[in-house]
Design an enzyme around this catalytic site. Structure first.
Site, PDB file in Angstrom:
ATOM      1  N   GLY A   1      10.806  -2.394  15.561  1.00 39.00           N
ATOM      2  CA  GLY A   1      10.327  -3.629  16.144  1.00 39.00           C
ATOM      3  C   GLY A   1       9.703  -4.510  15.087  1.00 39.00           C
ATOM      4  O   GLY A   1       9.925  -5.725  15.044  1.00 39.00           O
TER       5      GLY A   1
ATOM      6  N   GLU B   1       4.296  -3.356   9.163  1.00 35.18           N
ATOM      7  CA  GLU B   1       3.023  -3.979   8.815  1.00 35.18           C
ATOM      8  C   GLU B   1       2.784  -4.165   7.328  1.00 35.18           C
ATOM      9  O   GLU B   1       1.642  -4.076   6.862  1.00 35.18           O
ATOM     10  CB  GLU B   1       1.884  -3.128   9.388  1.00 35.18           C
ATOM     11  CG  GLU B   1       1.671  -1.756   8.742  1.00 35.18           C
ATOM     12  CD  GLU B   1       2.418  -0.620   9.385  1.00 35.18           C
ATOM     13  OE1 GLU B   1       2.072   0.546   9.124  1.00 35.18           O
ATOM     14  OE2 GLU B   1       3.368  -0.890  10.155  1.00 35.18           O
TER      15      GLU B   1
ATOM     16  N   GLU C   1       0.998  -5.384  14.687  1.00 39.17           N
ATOM     17  CA  GLU C   1       1.163  -5.371  13.235  1.00 39.17           C
ATOM     18  C   GLU C   1      -0.054  -5.962  12.532  1.00 39.17           C
ATOM     19  O   GLU C   1      -0.436  -5.503  11.453  1.00 39.17           O
ATOM     20  CB  GLU C   1       2.429  -6.145  12.841  1.00 39.17           C
ATOM     21  CG  GLU C   1       3.699  -5.634  13.483  1.00 39.17           C
ATOM     22  CD  GLU C   1       3.912  -4.142  13.331  1.00 39.17           C
ATOM     23  OE1 GLU C   1       3.581  -3.584  12.261  1.00 39.17           O
ATOM     24  OE2 GLU C   1       4.419  -3.510  14.280  1.00 39.17           O
TER      25      GLU C   1
END
Length: 827
Positions: free
Chosen positions: A265, A268, A300
């Site tokens: 998805g 970070e 994130e």
């Protein structure tokens, strides 16, 4: 022998002997647009102290050209994964010149060719251990250091990394961009993005701190990028975390890039977060999709502190960052953005992932025993994310919110730019809360499995009965009908429970909801009277979180074989059309579709396939034109029509423009879903699909075309798809998924059952020869949906010595199949 796997013990020994001081990484990507060039030049200079005379440096690439140790060129000792370095002194400078390989799997440096404009795009993705595919390094999270990146790229490209640009030299053909050194970070958190990306800029300020913001995507997608909404959520998140964490954002800038063919998805990387392009909506999108994207943005962002600023020592404590980020994403969404119902989606969608994972035979504690990288790769799961976040929500209820956040602030200050463990976190939380959390951590973090809570009447008393007992701080909600006929909360009891049975004093109302407010992590059973109430009046439960908990209880009971599947489907057919919360509606539609396909006996399945398609068509037609509800039902129609052709003529009329559904936007993604349904039932041929590709000759269109072509119910089509999935190593990660998805589309066991034996004969070689990411997609995606466990059990018995990660995947798929077969026996 190539030793690509890394174990916890050997990396701990390496970090005890090696202290890395700095990296300089030089990447030559100038020839990246030439698709015939498989690799790129990569040169790494590592500065480190050593108490051992020799060690190894990790690298996965095409070749290693030279190794220099303290100014002396030494023989290259490279096994394909590790470079041996010898003759080390107390302080060392090692330079490795090598050739890396562009990725097609989303691991390492991924290269993408955009069919719309012919442009090339690059991005990196490393977690947990793929930085070594791009530069030579000590690939383990506890060896943090500053990194200086220098990237040679075509002129005119955007070139982005974790830090701002220090110098840029350019001519008409190429540019050399050097970035400021990073603060100390782990290898897996470094990042480079390069290509003709479109960029939108802004900034965020708080006090004396100003953070430049950037949002980037491919040029051909820029027309769809709603950067203003992304930047709005970004600013709201930075405000929220600055207030809650009381630690200034440490990474200088904050770029967010939407990248193609992404495996995750989002990731970070400090100062340079990467996201899947699925979050750039090419057409209509539901409120649930926007809420999900906002949650991911904030998830994130929370990592900038939990994970980037303070990092786990090894992957056992992966939860230290992922659980916190999952919890913080929902909390920040609910309290800082327009998505105030974020906890509803969390309770119904994220926790469903956790409950499912936690009931597998391969379940594990939140603090897992991760012995090597293969185990780490598979532990990015529902337990590490959603169960861990649920447990943190319970911890906040247990110790208090003020105490929890003060403990987090102390944790940041004590371990900034370093690493930490569970014990470090518990020490800070115990200090701020005044509670000894040892027993709590043992019960919640170091044991596995999910508890089930049921309310039972014993004479005049009520008891909460718990399986897999743990201590819970929770609420019991009593709901009754008001004068308008709505089911509303009339009383809420705060309860602490720990054992198998806990007495509670309450007056039974039409609906008694255990875990009201969703404070703890447990499956909840609805008592007989409450079940009958919601069966008749689920749509009258006003509070969306309470309604979400009811939907969740119904689904868990269905999966467990406690609630007959047809009874669940009847409720879904009755109440989904009136569900106003898009996250709940989306989940209910997905669950109903899954139940029809997996939990019904064949005779009932055939009837429900037709009935569910008709119900979905009717709800789509009745929904408010142009609404998110209408779009959700249209997607449900497409899914149902993949296995049931009753509406094939109507779907073709809609696609051809001969009929319309008022207000429904036929964007490219929805059109492809409908064409795939027609292809799977034999009502669309190659010419139809080629014509649609000519209409949408984009990256997404080509992927969808692959899926639809493989969906056609023809023996030769399935044979080609099967061979392609197993043998075509040129397929990208997305294209592999499309081929597998098409192969499975239509649930045509009569066409694909013949491959069951070949599946089990092949997966060992697949695991040995392909990357973990690609192998996992094949092993999971092609697992046979058989009517018996015999073949699976035979493979497990005969391959007890198979790699642990492969064994785990097969065992998990076996358990899903066993659940299907078990639930089908419930009437």
């Amino acid at each position: 022998m190539t030793t690509a796997n890394l174990t916890r013990d050997e990396t701990a020994a390496r970090s005890a002997a090696i202290t890395v001081r700095a990296y300089r990484v030089e990447l030559d990507l100038a020839a990246a647009p030439d698709q015939s060039r498989p690799g790129f030049a990569t040169t790494t200079t590592l500065e480190f102290d050593a108490t051992a005379a020799h060690t190894w440096i990790d690298f996965l690439g095409l070749s290693v050209e030279s190794v220099t140790v303290n100014g002396e060129t030494v023989p290259v000792e490279y096994d394909g994964a590790r470079i041996a370095v010898r003759g080390l002194g107390p302080s060392n400078v090692v330079t490795v010149a090598a050739t890396g390989e562009y990725s097609r799997s989303g691991e390492g440096l991924h290269r993408f060719h955009d069919p719309v404009d012919g442009q090339t795009y690059l991005y990196t993705q490393y977690e947990p251990a793929d930085a070594r595919r791009v530069f030579a390094c000590f690939e383990q999270p506890d060896m943090k250091a500053p990194f200086t990146f220098a990237v040679t790229a075509p002129a005119g490209w955007e070139v982005v990394s974790n830090r701002t640009v220090a110098t840029r030299e350019a001519d008409d053909a190429r540019q050399v961009v050097e970035f400021e050194p990073t603060l100390p970070i782990s290898t897996y958190l470094t990042a480079v993005v390069a290509g003709p990306y479109a960029r939108v800029e802004s900034s965020w300020s708080r006090g004396d701190l100003t953070v430049p913001l950037g949002v980037l995507c491919r040029a051909s997608l820029a027309q769809y990028l709603d950067a203003d909404t992304v930047l709005e959520v970004t600013a709201q998140g930075l405000d929220f975390f600055a207030e809650q964490f009381d630690y200034p954002y440490p990474w200088g800038k904050y770029d967010q890039v939407f990248v193609p063919e992404y495996n995750l998805g989002a990731m970070e990387n400090p100062g340079l977060v990467t996201f899947t392009e699925a979050y750039v909506f090419r057409g209509a999108a539901t409120a649930a999709q926007y809420e999900g994207r906002a949650n991911t943005i904030l998830h994130e962002m929370a990592h900038m502190w939990f994970g980037d600023l303070v990092t786990m020592v090894w992957w056992d404590d992966l939860w230290l960052k992922e659980s916190f980020a999952d919890y913080m994403g929902a909390l920040a969404s609910a309290e800082a953005t327009r998505w105030t119902d974020a906890w509803v989606a969390f309770a119904n969608r994220r926790k469903a992932w956790a409950y499912s994972q936690d009931q597998l035979p391969t379940t594990h504690p939140i603090v897992a025993d991760i012995v090597d990288l293969e185990a780490a790769k598979l532990n990015f799961d529902g337990i590490t994310y959603a169960k861990g976040a649920s447990v943190l929500k319970q911890l906040v209820a247990h110790v208090g919110r003020v105490e929890f956040f003060e403990g987090a602030r102390r944790y940041f200050r004590a371990h900034a730019f370093g690493t930490a463990t569970l014990e470090d976190l518990l020490a800070e939380l115990s200090a701020t809360s005044g509670r000894d959390l040892t027993a709590w951590a043992q019960a919640w973090l170091q044991t596995s499995g999910v508890s089930t809570l049921t309310l039972e009447r014993r004479g005049k008393r009520h008891e909460i009965v718990q399986t897999n007992p743990r201590p819970h701080t929770l609420a019991v909600g009593l709901y009754d009908f008001d004068d308008a006929g709505s089911l509303v909360l009339t009383e809420r009891l705060e309860v602490d429970i720990s054992g198998v049975r806990t007495p509670v004093e309450l007056t039974e109302t039409p609906l008694v909801l255990l875990n009201d407010g969703d404070l703890t992590y447990a499956k909840v059973r609805l008592g007989g009277f409450s079940l009958r109430t919601v069966e008749a009046s689920l749509d009258r439960v006003v509070d969306p979180l309470a309604r979400g908990l009811v939907w969740s209880a119904l689904w868990n009971a269905t999966r467990d074989g406690v609630l007959p599947t047809e009874r669940y489907l009847t409720m879904a057919r009755t109440f989904a059309p009136t569900e106003s919360n898009m996250a709940l509606l989306t989940a209910a539609l997905a669950n109903a579709s899954y139940a029809v396909g997996h939990y019904l006996r064949p005779e009932a399945r055939d009837r429900w396939r037709s009935e569910w398609l008709e119900s979905s068509w009717a709800a789509m037609s009745a929904a408010e034109p142009g609404s998110g509800e209408q779009l959700a039902w249209a997607r449900a129609v497409a899914a149902a029509a993949t296995v049931q052709r009753d509406r094939a003529t109507d779907l073709r009329a809609v696609l051809d423009g001969g009929a319309t559904v008022p207000g429904l936007r036929l964007d490219p993604d929805l059109r492809w879903s409908l064409w795939t349904a027609l292809a799977a039932t034999g009502d669309a041929d190659a010419a139809d699909l080629d014509a649609e590709l000519a209409r949408d000759d984009t990256a997404s269109g080509r992927t969808a075309h692959l899926r639809a072509m493989a969906a056609r119910p023809d023996e030769d089509v399935k044979a080609r798809a099967w061979a392609s999935a197993l043998e075509d190593t040129s397929l990208t990660n997305d294209h592999l998924d499309a081929v597998i998805g098409g192969f499975r589309a239509g649930a045509r066991r009569d066409l694909i059952a013949r491959y069951d034996g070949e599946y089990f004969a092949s997966i060992g070689d697949v695991w040995a020869s392909r990357s973990i990411e690609i192998a996992r997609r094949i092993v999971v995606g092609l697992f046979p949906a058989a009517d018996s466990l015999r073949t699976v059990d035979a493979w497990l018995d005969e391959h007890a010595e198979a790699p642990t990660a492969l064994h785990r995947l097969v065992l998990e798929q076996r358990d899903h199949l066993a659940r299907d077969l078990r639930v089908r026996g419930v009437r």
